[in-house]
Design an enzyme around this catalytic site. Sequence first.
Site, PDB file in Angstrom:
ATOM      1  N   LYS A   8     -41.426 -23.013 -41.374  1.00  0.00           N
ATOM      2  CA  LYS A   8     -40.263 -23.375 -42.313  1.00  0.00           C
ATOM      3  C   LYS A   8     -39.041 -24.992 -42.423  1.00  0.00           C
ATOM      4  CE  LYS A   8     -38.002 -19.626 -44.519  1.00  0.00           C
ATOM      5  NZ  LYS A   8     -37.860 -18.108 -45.204  1.00  0.00           N
ATOM      6  N   GLU A  63     -37.635  -1.960 -47.478  1.00  0.00           N
ATOM      7  CA  GLU A  63     -37.281  -0.895 -47.639  1.00  0.00           C
ATOM      8  C   GLU A  63     -36.973   0.285 -47.672  1.00  0.00           C
ATOM      9  OE1 GLU A  63     -37.835  -3.818 -48.795  1.00  0.00           O
ATOM     10  OE2 GLU A  63     -36.226  -5.382 -49.058  1.00  0.00           O
ATOM     11  N   ARG A  97     -37.049   0.053 -55.125  1.00  0.00           N
ATOM     12  CA  ARG A  97     -38.755   0.420 -54.438  1.00  0.00           C
ATOM     13  C   ARG A  97     -38.692   1.112 -53.559  1.00  0.00           C
ATOM     14  NH1 ARG A  97     -41.663  -4.637 -51.494  1.00  0.00           N
ATOM     15  NH2 ARG A  97     -42.164  -5.299 -54.052  1.00  0.00           N
TER      16      ARG A  97
HETATM   17  C1  LIG Z   1     -38.482  -6.486 -51.340  1.00  0.00           C
HETATM   18  C2  LIG Z   1     -37.800  -7.665 -51.048  1.00  0.00           C
HETATM   19  N1  LIG Z   1     -36.806  -7.720 -49.790  1.00  0.00           N
HETATM   20  C3  LIG Z   1     -36.711  -8.593 -49.311  1.00  0.00           C
HETATM   21  C4  LIG Z   1     -36.042 -10.035 -50.477  1.00  0.00           C
HETATM   22  C5  LIG Z   1     -35.612 -11.024 -49.605  1.00  0.00           C
HETATM   23  N2  LIG Z   1     -36.436 -12.491 -49.536  1.00  0.00           N
HETATM   24  C6  LIG Z   1     -37.347 -13.488 -49.874  1.00  0.00           C
HETATM   25  S1  LIG Z   1     -37.870 -14.828 -49.193  1.00  0.00           S
HETATM   26  C7  LIG Z   1     -37.718 -13.670 -47.786  1.00  0.00           C
HETATM   27  C8  LIG Z   1     -38.374 -14.277 -46.480  1.00  0.00           C
HETATM   28  C9  LIG Z   1     -39.858 -14.110 -46.495  1.00  0.00           C
HETATM   29  O1  LIG Z   1     -40.824 -14.252 -45.870  1.00  0.00           O
HETATM   30  P1  LIG Z   1     -41.859 -14.977 -45.576  1.00  0.00           P
HETATM   31  O2  LIG Z   1     -42.746 -13.536 -46.662  1.00  0.00           O
HETATM   32  O3  LIG Z   1     -42.076 -14.872 -44.591  1.00  0.00           O
HETATM   33  O4  LIG Z   1     -41.658 -16.353 -46.169  1.00  0.00           O
HETATM   34  P2  LIG Z   1     -41.196 -17.474 -46.079  1.00  0.00           P
HETATM   35  O5  LIG Z   1     -39.858 -17.620 -46.537  1.00  0.00           O
HETATM   36  O6  LIG Z   1     -41.410 -17.724 -44.590  1.00  0.00           O
HETATM   37  O7  LIG Z   1     -41.901 -18.661 -46.562  1.00  0.00           O
HETATM   38  C10 LIG Z   1     -37.048 -12.407 -47.908  1.00  0.00           C
HETATM   39  C11 LIG Z   1     -36.728 -11.205 -47.411  1.00  0.00           C
HETATM   40  C12 LIG Z   1     -37.387 -10.684 -51.116  1.00  0.00           C
HETATM   41  N3  LIG Z   1     -37.206 -11.167 -51.617  1.00  0.00           N
HETATM   42  N4  LIG Z   1     -38.192  -8.991 -51.555  1.00  0.00           N
HETATM   43 MG   LIG Z   2     -42.058 -16.609 -43.499  1.00  0.00          MG
END
Ligand SMILES: Cc1ncc(C[n+]2csc(CCOP(=O)(O)OP(=O)(O)O)c2C)c(N)n1
Ligand SMILES: [Mg+2]
Length: 628
Positions: free
Chosen positions: A266, A352, A380
């Site tokens: 990242k 969640e 959700r």
């Molecule tokens: C249901 C839900 N909960 C929390 C979030 C907030 N959120 C946005 S991106 C993220 C992290 C995502 O991690 P990953 O899937 O590994 O993607 P990366 O950012 O590492 O590419 C979170 C928790 C969300 N978008 N949807």
């Molecule tokens: Mg990730």
Amino acid sequence: MTPEELAILAAEIRDFLVAKVSRTGGHLGPNLGVVELTLAMHRVFDSPLDRFLFDTGHQAYVHKMLTGRQAGFDQLRQRGGLSGYPSQAESEHDVIENSHASTALSYADGLAKAYALRGEARQVVAVVGDGALTGGMCWEALNNIAAAKNPLVIVVNDNGRSYAPTIGGLADHLSSLRLNPGYERVLDAVKDTLGATPIVGRPVYEMLHAVKTGIKDAVAPQAMFEDLGIKYVGPIDGHDVAAVESALRRAKGFGGPVIVHAVTRKGYGYRPAEDDEADCLHGPSSAFDVETGKLLAAPSLKWTNVFAEELVAIADARPDVVGITAAMGEPTGIATLARKYPERVYDVGIAEQHAVTSAAGLALGGLHPVVAVYATFLNRAFDQVLLDVAMHKLPVTFVLDRAGITGPDGPSHYGIWDMSVLGVVPGLRIAAPRDAATLREELREALDVDDGPTVLRFPTGAVAADLPAVRRVGGVDVLAESSGRDVLLVATGAFGHLGVEVAGRVAEQGYGVTVVDPRWVRPVAPEIVALARDHRLVVTVEDGVRAGGVGDAVAKALRDADVDVPVRDLGVPVAWHAHGSRAQILADLGLTAQDVAREVTGWLTRLEGPTPSFADPDTNVLRRESAK
Ligand SMILES: Cc1ncc(C[n+]2csc(CCOP(=O)(O)OP(=O)(O)O)c2C)c(N)n1
Ligand SMILES: [Mg+2]
Ligand SMILES: CC(=O)[C@@H](O)[C@H](O)COP(=O)(O)O
């Protein structure tokens, strides 16, 4: 393109991302991590004939650049500009617009089934992060994908992080392979000695894959997925375009569901993001210094900060208080509690629904959990709030940050549904603080409730200035009042300031006005009914959808009490609201002091009977406390 040309293009894309996002804010870290991966996807597959599904969608900037939308990045996430997520209105290359995580594999399963049934030879490629994989829907989808056996390519973008390092058993599995020193050291050695001649390195690299197979079998990700009936390819270096292309071509030709496990970093290629321990510059909210990655805007005291500090102060005296986050410890402030009491905070991943029902378990065990999530993400977990918590009358407190109109993240990020949706949960109480003082007070009141769930909801951004009440009637704060009793204005939450401003304008027109902050907006306080009885009109204004909101609840409470006073409600219409700034969207919705005052006086002039009947213009002076 030659590998050298691809490397140059990748560097140019990174430079572009840093240059643009440093001016607008946005999801820099995630997108720097998928440059090579997205290039390879577009080189191997044929979008939009083949369909690209981005889970959460915050990592689709490179995809947007490669599909002709570079020019839009100057207005990224701004009203009328490029969305920060895929947008079907922007491009036929885009599919999933929902920014809620863990949905892409379910879309993919359905889409692949549709193409199979219709006999359409179109590939479905889903990109899902390691964080999103901690969401339960992903596993429901994988179960079905394996059973359906349709051709489907799942690219696991494994950078080991959500905001913070991704938690849980799956993450451990993925990271144990990714971080296996033997694999990494040998991989680096091969790449170093063979230099940038991946073609020559191919056989050696493939040999390495064979070596890794042993490791993989030992470590289980391959077994875990392949036992499900899903082919596993990887782990591959997600920053090596040729390696990703090779894996995708293998996957494309497989004829069934395949997982390509791409190991990425990242923030890759931009040191301030790579070195950012908090979240690898996951999503700077506004412009930042390119040299340091630090926001240019001076930090302000946010609602989140007030909540975090008060929670720690409460936890100091209440060993039963524990915190739960769904992979968003820092953004929700729960991380502040974790730093002091690490054993009393649980990060459940992007899960969640599990967060809520595990909170019910914690409450059954004698604790008082605080579940801190963004308001939109609680959507959700409605069933869990309703039946796992409320039906059991369990003391769980939900703290909903980013409630109401948020802005840059667009329609699926607005926290506008909670007061309506949760309004039908028996025994659940909702507080909407108007400033830091009432947030602290209402958080304490919530944690003192032990016979059912409580909710505290507050908006994004800087906390509103303290707005002292003129007096308190039961639990309801009177923020301003004049001698006349023409209109009772119920201003919920952060709209308290708006309400006082509106009162000034309405009183200037000679009307009598009383502005109240209900503090606890659900259930409707009896004092609201009693106050309404003394007025000719009730107007409610809320930072949430009108349907089933506070306005509807107040109108019902008056009807139930046979109080025949008309109620007019102002709030967010039931619609999809495009991205923009919070201030712009509120103005678009007529939720400004000027617009609300115009509405109120308009309603008053159309009321039956003499007006202003109660207000004597000479004495109708608006009394309010000046902000301390
Ligand atoms: C249901 C839900 N909960 C929390 C979030 C907030 N959120 C946005 S991106 C993220 C992290 C995502 O991690 P990953 O899937 O590994 O993607 P990366 O950012 O590492 O590419 C979170 C928790 C969300 N978008 N949807
Ligand atoms: Mg990730
Ligand atoms: C993609 C996602 O869900 C989050 O990263 C979101 O962008 C956070 O927004 P804030 O800037 O309000 O924390």
